[in-house]
Design a protein around this motif. Structure first.
Motif, mmCIF file in Angstrom:
data_model
loop_
_atom_site.group_PDB
_atom_site.id
_atom_site.type_symbol
_atom_site.label_atom_id
_atom_site.label_comp_id
_atom_site.label_asym_id
_atom_site.label_seq_id
_atom_site.Cartn_x
_atom_site.Cartn_y
_atom_site.Cartn_z
ATOM 1 N N MET A 1 0.849 -1.180 0.000
ATOM 2 C CA MET A 1 0.000 0.000 0.000
ATOM 3 C C MET A 1 0.893 1.241 0.000
ATOM 4 S SD MET A 1 -2.805 1.147 2.845
ATOM 5 C CE MET A 1 -3.908 -0.182 2.565
ATOM 6 N N SER A 2 0.509 2.183 -0.832
ATOM 7 C CA SER A 2 1.319 3.401 -0.932
ATOM 8 C C SER A 2 1.083 4.286 0.291
ATOM 9 C CB SER A 2 0.953 4.161 -2.203
ATOM 10 O OG SER A 2 -0.366 4.665 -2.059
ATOM 11 N N LYS A 3 1.960 5.240 0.465
ATOM 12 C CA LYS A 3 1.822 6.169 1.592
ATOM 13 C C LYS A 3 0.518 6.950 1.475
ATOM 14 C CE LYS A 3 4.488 9.700 3.981
ATOM 15 N NZ LYS A 3 5.700 10.523 3.946
ATOM 16 N N ARG A 4 0.205 7.316 0.239
ATOM 17 C CA ARG A 4 -1.022 8.071 0.017
ATOM 18 C C ARG A 4 -2.258 7.219 0.341
ATOM 19 N NH1 ARG A 4 -2.476 11.642 -5.287
ATOM 20 N NH2 ARG A 4 -4.602 12.144 -4.619
ATOM 21 N N GLY A 5 -2.193 5.929 -0.055
ATOM 22 C CA GLY A 5 -3.300 5.015 0.250
ATOM 23 C C GLY A 5 -3.464 4.837 1.749
ATOM 24 N N ALA A 6 -2.341 4.750 2.481
ATOM 25 C CA ALA A 6 -2.422 4.607 3.937
ATOM 26 C C ALA A 6 -3.054 5.838 4.568
ATOM 27 C CB ALA A 6 -1.022 4.359 4.508
ATOM 28 N N ILE A 7 -2.700 6.994 4.040
ATOM 29 C CA ILE A 7 -3.284 8.237 4.577
ATOM 30 C C ILE A 7 -4.779 8.275 4.299
ATOM 31 C CG2 ILE A 7 -3.324 10.744 4.281
ATOM 32 C CD1 ILE A 7 -0.297 10.620 3.880
#
Ligand SMILES: [Ca+2]
Ligand SMILES: [Ca+2]
Length: 130
Positions: A1-7
């Motif tokens: 999961m990308s950082k943006r997806g985690a956010i």
């Protein structure tokens, strides 16, 4: 999961928690304070309470203990469990001594007197039930 997806997941979760807590608080505010809505009061007349032996139209209820005085009206007079002295006064009264050693004074009019249990004395009662 990308950082943006985690956010995005974190923000969505946070928004969901805020929504749930706001909905819970709203639901708590919806509780209705207790009321007397299911209760009702009904007046009882002397004619509804009287013994069937009292055929007169009674317009007044007097109750008490000890010395009890009726009115000039047709009274239903209810004594106590103790020793009572009951005076019907005027009117066609229905006098109930109850238990105890009672003195029942019918007074003027056509009075019906119930001694109840105990040693009772009747004066000026046109109909007596010792
Ligand atoms: Ca009376
Ligand atoms: Ca009594």
């Amino acid at each position: 999961m990308s950082k943006r997806g985690a956010i995005q997941v974190f923000v969505f979760g946070l928004a969901l928690l805020i929504f749930i807590s706001a909905a819970t608080a709203f639901a708590a505010n919806l509780e209705v304070a207790p009321s007397n809505l299911g209760q009702s009061n009904h007046g009882v007349s002397a004619n509804q309470l009287k013994p069937s032996e009292c055929t007169q139209n009674l317009t007044n209820i007097v109750r008490g203990a000890g010395v009890i005085n009726g009115t000039t009206a047709n009274d239903l007079i209810i004594g106590s469990s103790g020793d009572d002295t009951i005076e019907g006064n005027d009117g066609d009264d229905c006098i109930l001594g109850g238990s105890g050693d009672d003195s029942l004074f019918g007074g003027n009019g056509a009075d019906v007197c119930f001694g109840g249990s105990g040693t009772d004395v009747f004066y000026e009662c046109e109909t007596e039930f010792p």
